[in-house]
Design an enzyme around this catalytic site. Structure first.
Site, PDB file in Angstrom:
ATOM      1  N   HIS A   4       0.845  -1.194   0.000  1.00 50.22           N
ATOM      2  CA  HIS A   4       0.000   0.000   0.000  1.00 50.22           C
ATOM      3  C   HIS A   4       0.877   1.239   0.000  1.00 50.22           C
ATOM      4  O   HIS A   4       2.102   1.140   0.049  1.00 50.22           O
ATOM      5  CB  HIS A   4      -1.009  -0.014   1.151  1.00 50.22           C
ATOM      6  CG  HIS A   4      -0.422   0.036   2.534  1.00 50.22           C
ATOM      7  ND1 HIS A   4       0.412  -0.932   3.030  1.00 50.22           N
ATOM      8  CD2 HIS A   4      -0.567   0.949   3.531  1.00 50.22           C
ATOM      9  CE1 HIS A   4       0.752  -0.623   4.281  1.00 50.22           C
ATOM     10  NE2 HIS A   4       0.181   0.521   4.604  1.00 50.22           N
ATOM     11  N   HIS A   6       1.306   3.900   2.054  1.00 48.12           N
ATOM     12  CA  HIS A   6       1.763   4.682   3.216  1.00 48.12           C
ATOM     13  C   HIS A   6       3.286   4.881   3.180  1.00 48.12           C
ATOM     14  O   HIS A   6       4.027   3.990   2.773  1.00 48.12           O
ATOM     15  CB  HIS A   6       1.342   3.992   4.520  1.00 48.12           C
ATOM     16  CG  HIS A   6      -0.114   4.198   4.847  1.00 48.12           C
ATOM     17  ND1 HIS A   6      -0.812   3.374   5.699  1.00 48.12           N
ATOM     18  CD2 HIS A   6      -0.994   5.148   4.425  1.00 48.12           C
ATOM     19  CE1 HIS A   6      -2.070   3.810   5.788  1.00 48.12           C
ATOM     20  NE2 HIS A   6      -2.202   4.881   5.029  1.00 48.12           N
ATOM     21  N   ASP A  66       5.610   4.779   5.264  1.00 49.70           N
ATOM     22  CA  ASP A  66       6.483   3.800   5.919  1.00 49.70           C
ATOM     23  C   ASP A  66       6.476   2.452   5.199  1.00 49.70           C
ATOM     24  O   ASP A  66       6.953   1.446   5.732  1.00 49.70           O
ATOM     25  CB  ASP A  66       6.121   3.646   7.403  1.00 49.70           C
ATOM     26  CG  ASP A  66       4.709   3.135   7.620  1.00 49.70           C
ATOM     27  OD1 ASP A  66       3.824   3.479   6.808  1.00 49.70           O
ATOM     28  OD2 ASP A  66       4.487   2.393   8.588  1.00 49.70           O
ATOM     29  N   HIS A  67       5.959   2.433   3.964  1.00 49.49           N
ATOM     30  CA  HIS A  67       6.033   1.235   3.118  1.00 49.49           C
ATOM     31  C   HIS A  67       6.629   1.542   1.746  1.00 49.49           C
ATOM     32  O   HIS A  67       7.106   0.646   1.072  1.00 49.49           O
ATOM     33  CB  HIS A  67       4.642   0.596   2.966  1.00 49.49           C
ATOM     34  CG  HIS A  67       4.145   0.037   4.267  1.00 49.49           C
ATOM     35  ND1 HIS A  67       4.140  -1.300   4.550  1.00 49.49           N
ATOM     36  CD2 HIS A  67       3.700   0.660   5.381  1.00 49.49           C
ATOM     37  CE1 HIS A  67       3.699  -1.487   5.796  1.00 49.49           C
ATOM     38  NE2 HIS A  67       3.414  -0.309   6.310  1.00 49.49           N
ATOM     39  N   HIS A  91      -7.472  -1.337   5.652  1.00 51.52           N
ATOM     40  CA  HIS A  91      -6.477  -0.405   6.202  1.00 51.52           C
ATOM     41  C   HIS A  91      -6.407   0.817   5.277  1.00 51.52           C
ATOM     42  O   HIS A  91      -6.493   1.956   5.723  1.00 51.52           O
ATOM     43  CB  HIS A  91      -5.131  -1.114   6.312  1.00 51.52           C
ATOM     44  CG  HIS A  91      -3.996  -0.258   6.793  1.00 51.52           C
ATOM     45  ND1 HIS A  91      -3.950   0.276   8.055  1.00 51.52           N
ATOM     46  CD2 HIS A  91      -2.863   0.146   6.178  1.00 51.52           C
ATOM     47  CE1 HIS A  91      -2.826   0.982   8.192  1.00 51.52           C
ATOM     48  NE2 HIS A  91      -2.167   0.917   7.067  1.00 51.52           N
ATOM     49  N   ASP A 124      -0.023  -4.048   6.137  1.00 53.08           N
ATOM     50  CA  ASP A 124      -0.655  -3.581   7.379  1.00 53.08           C
ATOM     51  C   ASP A 124      -2.103  -4.058   7.489  1.00 53.08           C
ATOM     52  O   ASP A 124      -2.923  -3.425   8.156  1.00 53.08           O
ATOM     53  CB  ASP A 124      -0.632  -2.048   7.448  1.00 53.08           C
ATOM     54  CG  ASP A 124       0.747  -1.501   7.736  1.00 53.08           C
ATOM     55  OD1 ASP A 124       1.680  -2.303   7.929  1.00 53.08           O
ATOM     56  OD2 ASP A 124       0.900  -0.263   7.765  1.00 53.08           O
ATOM     57  N   HIS A 161       4.944  -4.628  10.430  1.00 51.89           N
ATOM     58  CA  HIS A 161       5.376  -4.034  11.705  1.00 51.89           C
ATOM     59  C   HIS A 161       5.629  -5.085  12.783  1.00 51.89           C
ATOM     60  O   HIS A 161       5.008  -6.147  12.777  1.00 51.89           O
ATOM     61  CB  HIS A 161       4.306  -3.065  12.232  1.00 51.89           C
ATOM     62  CG  HIS A 161       4.159  -1.827  11.416  1.00 51.89           C
ATOM     63  ND1 HIS A 161       4.895  -0.690  11.656  1.00 51.89           N
ATOM     64  CD2 HIS A 161       3.360  -1.545  10.366  1.00 51.89           C
ATOM     65  CE1 HIS A 161       4.547   0.246  10.775  1.00 51.89           C
ATOM     66  NE2 HIS A 161       3.618  -0.246   9.972  1.00 51.89           N
TER      67      HIS A 161
HETATM   68 ZN   LIG Z   1      -0.086   1.493   6.570  1.00 53.61          ZN
END
Ligand SMILES: [Zn+2]
Length: 260
Positions: free
Chosen positions: A56, A58, A60-61, A116, A135, A173
């Site tokens: 996805h 985001h 942090d990805h 998400h 996530d 995570h």
């Molecule tokens: Zn995420």
């Protein structure tokens, strides 16, 4: 079978996953939150990167996409719906599409698993029994509902729950210990949660990842996959929720986890 996946810790509690090709020398990079730790790992071992897979959009990805692409000229696979928000996306994918970067020699399917985000995907390698769930599904937990509904997330998790129990789960995570502490409150009488929590705490004390999990372990410990279990429904009923409505039970537990 030795695992063809290594996890590289990044940012605060993210993991970048490297999936080795069958030649043992090339890799695909799943969800590079940042480029530097991945580049260091790859250069230190003389590996050949083949592609980036993003579950996805985001930051942090996908935060490492641009630098990795500039360094290695890599194709980027992700949801077609994330065309405008995954940096450098070259291969927009739809549900059921196959991810086949040249040289990987493993067959990975794209599954739409919204909740998400509205366009979150999983990469499912059925022959290798590997699941990259981003996530959406965590060990003993699930992602927050940012763009999707409880119904969507419940449907997505139910789809993942159909995978063979021996499937190894990799997620974005390291939340396992906190997730299991919450799971224990939801189901105080579940010995599998107690056992897994003790093991996860010991691994974290050694600085080791708690991942991968397996789908079998998740079916036995993850409250978000267990909303049909009498104990979980009973806990939800005690909070005034209709225990016969699985989506309502799921929504109540998800909201409770947000406050935990
Ligand atoms: Zn995420």
């Amino acid at each position: 079978m030795e695992s063809p996946v290594v996890l590289i810790p990044a940012l605060r509690d993210n993991y970048i996953a490297l999936l080795y090709a069958t030649d043992g020398r090339s890799v695909v990079i799943v969800d590079p939150s940042e480029a530097e730790p991945a580049i260091r790992y790859i250069e230190n071992r003389g590996l050949q990167p083949l592609a980036i897979l993003n579950t996805h959009h985001h930051p942090d990805h996908v935060g490492g996409n641009r630098e990795l692409q500039q360094t290695y000229d890599l194709p980027v696979y992700g949801s077609a719906e994330d065309r405008d928000r995954i940096p450098g996306l070259t291969h927009p994918m739809y549900d059921g599409d196959t991810v086949t970067p040249a040289g990987l020699n493993r067959r990975g399917l794209v599954w739409d698993i919204p909740g998400h985000t509205r366009s979150h995907v999983a990469f499912v390698f059925l022959d290798d029994e590997l699941l990259f769930a981003g996530d959406t599904l965590f060990a003993a937990g699930c992602g927050r509902l940012f763009e999707g509904s409880a119904k969507q997330m419940h449907t997505s998790l139910s789809r993942l729950a159909e995978l063979p129990e021996s499937t190894r789960l990799f997620c974005g995570h390291e939340y396992t210990v906190k997730n299991l502490r919450f799971a224990r409150v939801v189901e105080p009488e579940n010995p599998d949660i107690e056992y897994k929590l003790a093991r996860a705490e010991a691994l974290r004390e050694e600085g080791e990842p708690t991942l991968p999990s397996t789908m079998g372990e998740e079916l036995r410990t993850n409250p978000f996959l267990r909303v049909g279990e009498p104990a979980v429904r009973e806990t939800a009923r005690a909070q005034g929720v209709n225990g016969d409505d699985m989506v309502a039970v799921f929504a109540a537990i998800r909201a409770w986890r947000d406050r935990f």
